[in-house]
Design a protein around this motif. Structure first.
Motif, PDB file in Angstrom:
ATOM      1  N   ALA A 154      39.872  21.549  10.671  1.00 34.90           N
ATOM      2  CA  ALA A 154      40.554  22.229  11.771  1.00 34.90           C
ATOM      3  C   ALA A 154      40.136  23.694  11.861  1.00 34.90           C
ATOM      4  CB  ALA A 154      42.062  22.117  11.585  1.00 34.90           C
ATOM      5  N   ARG A 155      40.052  24.360  10.717  1.00 33.96           N
ATOM      6  CA  ARG A 155      39.682  25.777  10.729  1.00 33.96           C
ATOM      7  C   ARG A 155      38.212  25.968  11.077  1.00 33.96           C
ATOM      8  NH1 ARG A 155      44.198  25.264   7.879  1.00 33.96           N
ATOM      9  NH2 ARG A 155      45.650  27.030   7.780  1.00 33.96           N
ATOM     10  N   ALA A 156      37.378  25.000  10.736  1.00 32.47           N
ATOM     11  CA  ALA A 156      35.961  25.083  11.098  1.00 32.47           C
ATOM     12  C   ALA A 156      35.793  25.084  12.611  1.00 32.47           C
ATOM     13  CB  ALA A 156      35.195  23.918  10.479  1.00 32.47           C
ATOM     14  N   VAL A 157      36.577  24.271  13.289  1.00 37.68           N
ATOM     15  CA  VAL A 157      36.505  24.209  14.753  1.00 37.68           C
ATOM     16  C   VAL A 157      37.173  25.428  15.379  1.00 37.68           C
ATOM     17  CG1 VAL A 157      37.231  22.898  16.781  1.00 37.68           C
ATOM     18  CG2 VAL A 157      36.400  21.691  14.764  1.00 37.68           C
ATOM     19  N   GLN A 158      38.258  25.854  14.788  1.00 33.35           N
ATOM     20  CA  GLN A 158      39.023  26.983  15.316  1.00 33.35           C
ATOM     21  C   GLN A 158      38.293  28.305  15.122  1.00 33.35           C
ATOM     22  OE1 GLN A 158      43.340  26.870  14.493  1.00 33.35           O
ATOM     23  NE2 GLN A 158      43.078  28.914  13.642  1.00 33.35           N
ATOM     24  N   GLY A 159      37.555  28.437  14.009  1.00 31.68           N
ATOM     25  CA  GLY A 159      36.827  29.664  13.731  1.00 31.68           C
ATOM     26  C   GLY A 159      37.679  30.769  13.155  1.00 31.68           C
ATOM     27  N   SER A 160      38.834  30.413  12.612  1.00 31.72           N
ATOM     28  CA  SER A 160      39.693  31.425  12.011  1.00 31.72           C
ATOM     29  C   SER A 160      40.705  30.752  11.088  1.00 31.72           C
ATOM     30  CB  SER A 160      40.436  32.228  13.087  1.00 31.72           C
ATOM     31  OG  SER A 160      41.318  31.378  13.815  1.00 31.72           O
ATOM     32  N   LEU A 162      32.792  26.108  14.988  1.00 33.00           N
ATOM     33  CA  LEU A 162      31.926  24.958  15.263  1.00 33.00           C
ATOM     34  C   LEU A 162      32.493  24.248  16.489  1.00 33.00           C
ATOM     35  CD1 LEU A 162      31.370  23.726  11.604  1.00 33.00           C
ATOM     36  CD2 LEU A 162      29.624  24.642  13.140  1.00 33.00           C
ATOM     37  N   ALA A 163      32.206  24.807  17.647  1.00 33.18           N
ATOM     38  CA  ALA A 163      32.800  24.316  18.892  1.00 33.18           C
ATOM     39  C   ALA A 163      32.170  22.999  19.309  1.00 33.18           C
ATOM     40  CB  ALA A 163      32.613  25.348  19.997  1.00 33.18           C
TER      41      ALA A 163
END
Length: 623
Positions: free
Chosen positions: A176-182, A471-472
């Motif tokens: 989740a944080r990889a996609v969110q970027g934060s 990682l959008a």
């Protein structure tokens, strides 16, 4: 012929053949071209040979139990929990054996999803007997982690034995944080929270498949197979360490972790990827001093391969993806409905997604043979190469401090971005084909129907204390769809699309092949191609162009005919007011003369279609 000793063989009457004989025939067909022309490479740089010998001594990769079916999971993502409940009950009554509850804000929500509330959870599971062999998987955002406790409490309130339930809680703060970027917390705090939730669930009787190591975040972002596998390994290792630090024995901890992979239409590479994950995880277990135990591997058909244009082709992509994951040993599978890129899928799209699995399971019997690819030279080679590449990248992530530290330091994202750029280039040049989007477009297709449902409201994620490149998720058809959207807007405003006149020269034998290519080329960008009869007279060609109402023209003929006719035709078109003149084919030594005559661009297989079409639209919009 009734003798038991009679041996029948389809190949008995043919002499044995070997590689050298095959190579001699191939060299004859290549006519001097290098053999390497038949060798391809994956986006990981892995070499794929045109032919492989049988792999001797290969053993099946241990995965799904022999002859055991995979779980047919149906995606439940309606924004109204009561409507979602109706869908869930209908799916279970019609062949689904599990439900994937997708909540708003989760990695795979795709703009929709259930409200992340206790009431919504209870409503969607109303009438669902959780101890009746039905698998349930949660997909939720970190800010909605209370859903885990709510589900455990719901099961307790029903008086249901947790041991009788098949629940995958889907806890995955890394993905989740990889996609969110934060992240609002550092990994030490996140790891402690993960261990606390997992041990709490274990105390309630839930001991398996609590934490998800999700490779979709890499695949969705355009990453490669090895990058996806490396991230899954790194996530799994991070969760193992967090549990170990909390005092959970490794034997128990490894059972709390499961993996999720994307499965796409690259049949052999996907099949090898699923096999490779089994072998890689066995190596992690060995490094932990554990004996091998098959990892639970969930599969989901790839988001990035879905197209908005000609979405029915998505059914075929999903069928190949399902086939690949099934033969690769996936334990469960979610098929994304073919219209998901357009909106919330309707009943028909959901039925097709469910029945895709049912047909392959119940009619094609893909579950009956354990690891049917074992011994196949090509698949075995790909599996080995993926293992080597993935393990090396996993080690790099570990050296960076683990998955979270590697994300925070930007170790993972640039590599995924480079692969995405290479993939975009291959799509733009139409080397990687998307039927209906980058090839064989249909400008007159009927719009698919989806539910008239607004996107879900995403719960706030809290203050970001650590930020890094996200990682959008992407869809690889988007560049072509953007151009098609422009065309639709022009059609709506002016009742006609931009047009290109196919200036066919000579006879049908001369121009048909390239006219067909040019029509597909321009219409992938939403520029309608106007066909014509073959012309020998430049004046007649110019008159036909004027009558067509097109602003552009493309000369189409054979290499044999171009020297005699192309320059005069281009001059006539220029004098007739043609704003842009193309020629289908490579110009070779004729280029200078053709450009002097008025030809501005050349279209051919392997050329950058997106760049040329985008330039055309720049001129269309400036007019």
């Amino acid at each position: 012929m009734s003798s038991a000793s009679t041996e029948l063989s389809l190949a008995a009457d043919f002499p044995p053949a070997d590689y050298d004989q095959w190579r001699k025939l191939v060299d004859g067909v290549l006519k001097g071209a290098p053999f390497e022309k038949l060798v391809s490479k994956t986006h990981d740089g892995l070499t794929i040979q045109p032919i492989y010998p049988r792999s001797k001594g290969a053993a099946p990769v241990a995965g799904r139990a022999p002859a055991a079916p995979w779980q047919i999971m149906q995606r439940i993502d309606h924004t109204d929990a009561r409507e979602a409940n109706k869908q869930a009950l209908h799916d279970l009554e019609n062949g689904a054996t599990g439900l994937t509850l997708v909540f708003a804000g989760s990695v795979g929500a795709r703009s929709f999803g259930l409200p992340p509330t206790k009431d919504a959870l209870e409503a969607v599971l109303d009438g669902v007997h959780l101890d009746a062999g039905i698998a349930i998987e949660l997909q939720f955002a970190p800010q909605s982690c209370e859903l885990v406790r709510h589900l455990a409490e719901l099961i307790k309130s029903r008086g249901t034995d947790p041991a009788a339930c098949d629940i995958r809680f889907g806890i995955d703060p890394l993905g989740a944080r990889a996609v969110q970027g934060s992240s609002s917390s550092d990994w030490a705090e996140i790891g402690r929270g993960v261990a606390e939730v997992a041990t709490g669930l274990a105390g309630r009787g839930f001991n398996a498949n609590l934490l998800a190591a999700d490779g979709r975040v890499i695949h969705d972002a355009g990453g490669s197979e090895a990058q996806e596998l490396a991230f899954v390994l790194a996530s799994g290792a991070a969760y193992l360490r967090a549990l170990d630090s909390a005092g959970v024995p490794l034997e128990q901890a490894r059972g709390m972790i499961y993996a999720r992979l994307a499965t796409d239409a690259d049949q052999f590479l996907t099949l090898a990827k699923f096999r490779a994950l089994r072998l890689l995880w066995a190596r992690v277990e060995e490094s932990c001093g554990l004996s091998q135990k098959p990892l639970f591997v969930a599969a989901e058909t790839a988001w990035r391969m879905l197209t908005q244009r000609d979405p029915s082709v998505n059914m075929l992509r999903a069928t190949v993806a399902t086939f690949s994951a099934a033969l690769g040993g996936a334990n469960s599978l979610v098929v994304l409905p073919h219209t998901l890129a357009l909106g919330l899928p309707d009943a028909f799209a959901r039925r097709v997604a469910r029945n895709t699995q049912l047909i392959l399971l119940e009619e094609s019997n893909l579950d009956k043979v354990a690891d049917p690819a074992a011994g196949a030279g090509g698949i075995e080679a790909l599996t080995r190469e993926l293992c080597a590449s993935s393990w090396a990248q996993f080690q790099e992530i570990e050296q960076a401090g683990g998955a979270f530290a590697a994300l925070a330091a930007g170790t993972i994202q640039p590599k995924v971005a480079a692969t995405r750029a290479a993939r975009d280039k291959a799509i733009g040049k139409r080397r990687d084909v998307l039927t209906g989007a980058s090839e064989f477009p249909n400008l007159h297709e009927t719009q698919a129907t989806v539910l008239n449902t607004a996107p879900a409201a995403v719960p706030p994620s809290g203050e970001a204390k650590i930020s890094f490149a996200p990682l959008a998720p992407i869809r690889i058809a988007t560049p072509f769809e953007v151009l098609r959207d422009k065309s639709d807007a022009v059609l709506a405003a002016k009742t006609a699309r931009p047009k290109v006149f196919l200036a066919n020269l000579g006879t049908a034998a001369d121009f048909t092949a390239r006219a067909t290519f040019a029509k597909s080329f321009f219409e992938t960008g939403g520029i309608e191609a106007i066909d014509s009869e073959g012309f020998a007279d430049p004046a007649a060609l110019a008159a036909a162009f004027k009558a067509s109402g097109a602003a552009f023209a493309c000369l189409c003929s054979s290499d044999k005919a171009y020297p005699a006719h192309a320059a005069a035709a281009a001059q006539a078109l220029r004098q007739a007011g043609c704003k842009r003149i193309y020629l289908a084919g490579r110009p070779g030594e004729l280029e200078a003369g053709l450009r002097d005559a008025g030809v501005q661009e050349f279209i051919f297989a392997g050329g950058d279609a997106i760049a040329l079409l985008t330039d055309a639209w720049t001129e269309i919009e400036a007019a």
